[in-house]
Design an enzyme around this catalytic site. Sequence first.
Site, mmCIF file in Angstrom:
data_model
loop_
_atom_site.group_PDB
_atom_site.id
_atom_site.type_symbol
_atom_site.label_atom_id
_atom_site.label_comp_id
_atom_site.label_asym_id
_atom_site.label_seq_id
_atom_site.Cartn_x
_atom_site.Cartn_y
_atom_site.Cartn_z
ATOM 1 N N ARG A 1 -4.616 1.144 5.048
ATOM 2 C CA ARG A 1 -3.807 1.366 3.849
ATOM 3 C C ARG A 1 -4.242 0.434 2.703
ATOM 4 O O ARG A 1 -4.070 0.762 1.528
ATOM 5 C CB ARG A 1 -2.327 1.207 4.176
ATOM 6 N N ALA B 1 0.833 -1.217 0.000
ATOM 7 C CA ALA B 1 0.000 0.000 0.000
ATOM 8 C C ALA B 1 0.866 1.266 0.000
ATOM 9 O O ALA B 1 1.916 1.263 0.634
ATOM 10 C CB ALA B 1 -0.911 -0.007 1.229
ATOM 11 N N PRO B 2 0.452 2.310 -0.706
ATOM 12 C CA PRO B 2 -0.809 2.462 -1.447
ATOM 13 C C PRO B 2 -0.798 1.876 -2.860
ATOM 14 O O PRO B 2 -1.787 1.992 -3.569
ATOM 15 C CB PRO B 2 -0.981 3.979 -1.508
ATOM 16 N N ASP C 1 -1.016 -5.824 2.052
ATOM 17 C CA ASP C 1 -0.487 -4.917 3.077
ATOM 18 C C ASP C 1 -1.141 -5.328 4.386
ATOM 19 O O ASP C 1 -2.316 -5.704 4.420
ATOM 20 C CB ASP C 1 -0.799 -3.449 2.751
ATOM 21 N N GLY D 1 1.967 1.983 -5.421
ATOM 22 C CA GLY D 1 2.802 2.503 -6.506
ATOM 23 C C GLY D 1 3.513 1.381 -7.245
ATOM 24 O O GLY D 1 3.468 1.288 -8.476
ATOM 25 N N CYS E 1 13.382 3.044 1.687
ATOM 26 C CA CYS E 1 13.639 4.445 1.333
ATOM 27 C C CYS E 1 14.369 5.096 2.508
ATOM 28 O O CYS E 1 13.989 6.169 2.961
ATOM 29 C CB CYS E 1 12.350 5.169 0.964
HETATM 30 C C1 LIG Z 1 7.216 1.653 2.141
HETATM 31 S S1 LIG Z 1 5.544 1.327 2.397
HETATM 32 C C2 LIG Z 1 5.069 0.554 0.902
HETATM 33 C C3 LIG Z 1 4.894 1.467 -0.272
HETATM 34 C C4 LIG Z 1 4.362 0.720 -1.479
HETATM 35 N N1 LIG Z 1 5.199 -0.420 -1.819
HETATM 36 C C5 LIG Z 1 4.191 1.582 -2.710
HETATM 37 O O1 LIG Z 1 4.998 1.512 -3.631
HETATM 38 O O2 LIG Z 1 3.207 2.320 -2.776
HETATM 39 C C6 LIG Z 1 5.579 -0.024 3.496
HETATM 40 C C7 LIG Z 1 4.242 -0.677 3.736
HETATM 41 O O3 LIG Z 1 4.467 -1.824 4.546
HETATM 42 C C8 LIG Z 1 3.307 -2.038 5.310
HETATM 43 N N2 LIG Z 1 3.683 -2.959 6.383
HETATM 44 C C9 LIG Z 1 4.195 -2.689 7.604
HETATM 45 N N3 LIG Z 1 4.441 -3.839 8.271
HETATM 46 C C10 LIG Z 1 4.079 -4.846 7.436
HETATM 47 C C11 LIG Z 1 4.067 -6.255 7.551
HETATM 48 N N4 LIG Z 1 4.502 -6.859 8.624
HETATM 49 N N5 LIG Z 1 3.616 -6.970 6.508
HETATM 50 C C12 LIG Z 1 3.161 -6.366 5.377
HETATM 51 N N6 LIG Z 1 3.139 -5.035 5.226
HETATM 52 C C13 LIG Z 1 3.590 -4.295 6.240
HETATM 53 C C14 LIG Z 1 2.886 -0.656 5.735
HETATM 54 O O4 LIG Z 1 1.517 -0.627 6.078
HETATM 55 C C15 LIG Z 1 3.221 0.163 4.496
HETATM 56 O O5 LIG Z 1 2.070 0.317 3.695
#
Ligand SMILES: C[S@@+](CC[C@H](N)C(=O)[O-])C[C@H]1O[C@@H](n2cnc3c(N)ncnc32)[C@H](O)[C@@H]1O
Length: 472
Positions: A139, A112-113, A134, A115, A232
């Site tokens: 999200r 999420a979201p 996610d 991309g 990131c």
């Molecule tokens: C860096 S963001 C992802 C951005 C996304 N890949 C994009 O390109 O739009 C990291 C995501 O990991 C999720 N997250 C956190 N802990 C997690 C877990 N244990 N398993 C899966 N997702 C997780 C968060 O809710 C967050 O949406």
Amino acid sequence: MSLPEAFTARMKHLLGEEEYTDFLASYTEARRQGLRVNRLKLSPQAFLKRVDWKLESVPWTEDGFYYSESLRPAKHPYYHAGLYYIQEPSAMSPAAVLDACPGERVLDLCAAPGGKTTQLAAAMQGQGILVTNDSNPNRVKALVKNVELYGIRNAVVTNETPDRLAKVFPGYFDKILVDAPCSGEGMFRKEPDMVKSWSEAVIETCCGMQRTILQDAARMLRPGGRLLYSTCTFAPEENERMIAEFLMEQPDFSIVPIPMHEGWEQGRPEWTQNAEANRLVSGTARLWPHRISGEGHYVALLQKAGDKESSERDSMILAKPVGTKQTQEKELADFYTFVKETLPEWKGLEDNGFILTMHEDRVFLSPQDLPGLQSLRLARQGWLLGTIKKKRFEPSQAFAMGLKAENAAQKVNFAPDESDTIRYLKGETLMRQAEKGWNLVCVDGFPLGWAKGAGGMLKNMYPAGWRWMDGA
Ligand SMILES: C[S@@+](CC[C@H](N)C(=O)[O-])C[C@H]1O[C@@H](n2cnc3c(N)ncnc32)[C@H](O)[C@@H]1O
């Protein structure tokens, strides 16, 4: 921008005085904005012919472009037609490196979201299976919206922990993207709020999450499959050290050296604490804001030993798709009538890779070859086609977005600068002649949604949550 003292001290120590000065100077420069053309809808070349916008190519992905601050591409009907995704340019690198292909089984584990999900889906061109997940329920709603807006037809959207997913999908995927939750140091310029929540303790917490997520991801990869890990952030604990530690624990994984683009830098072996892993992490990549036009990112590509043939995944018990009740022809009679009358040219139901499934009153076209998903929290079990209400089929917004204009027998086509285009996107009823019944509303031949023609007007079926907001 005021940066935390502990952060600047760490960066100075890591980079040395000279490079640190360049790094710090990048915070005084404006960040670059990017958009990525949705190749499910049109090619980058075809897109460039349609717009007279000042765009500049992002070097690491042929569908990515920088745009200037004044453009506001989210305020254009093409955005609502899903023709592009607005994405920070460095964030286009992980999916570009993973290089998903049509027909593969791909997992976007922290999605999420969405991309990177939209980028993976474009590369897959509607063929194969994309599971996008996610763990955060709020999200996931944004993820579903983006899957639908971009017309993705072969995705299953889950709201799960990696551990629970791994129980259902052992050794199943050809490619996995782990865009890990991280301390976000690379996004300080884009999202200043992240500066406030940064601390060294956050780095440690993130490392704990990343470690577990990576281990679960490893269980879901088939022999010979590839796993892309990205963050990131700059912290070596979450990058080189995380990958070095993973390699030590998972001897059947190795690094696939990433082809470098101008300004990209190899991972820094000297920042790991493990002599054996040192030389390995130089095959990973760092994107620095003082070396490229984009924010900070880290990308590592890993491969599991073995090959597809030695994999047991194809002998996995592939249950009836998605474990809900099997579709019943009787219930679907009105759906078939809708398809016959409204979408006579649509061949979607004849595609062998997909099967109609139902969940409660909702009709999906789901990818085949999935294990039983009964135990999972599913946000979407495939492409949501619509709902059967009181024996009437009502097509969904997702159905419209995944179609092509030529599929529809009845359509209304607007020009982007026509006042009715924005009025439609605002949800207004339009006083306009149209064929009676369901019409696919398009802008320049790209679907925007549905409307119903009746007596000289178009009843607007554009969903409330998708509407154009003035001033936003
Ligand atoms: C860096 S963001 C992802 C951005 C996304 N890949 C994009 O390109 O739009 C990291 C995501 O990991 C999720 N997250 C956190 N802990 C997690 C877990 N244990 N398993 C899966 N997702 C997780 C968060 O809710 C967050 O949406």
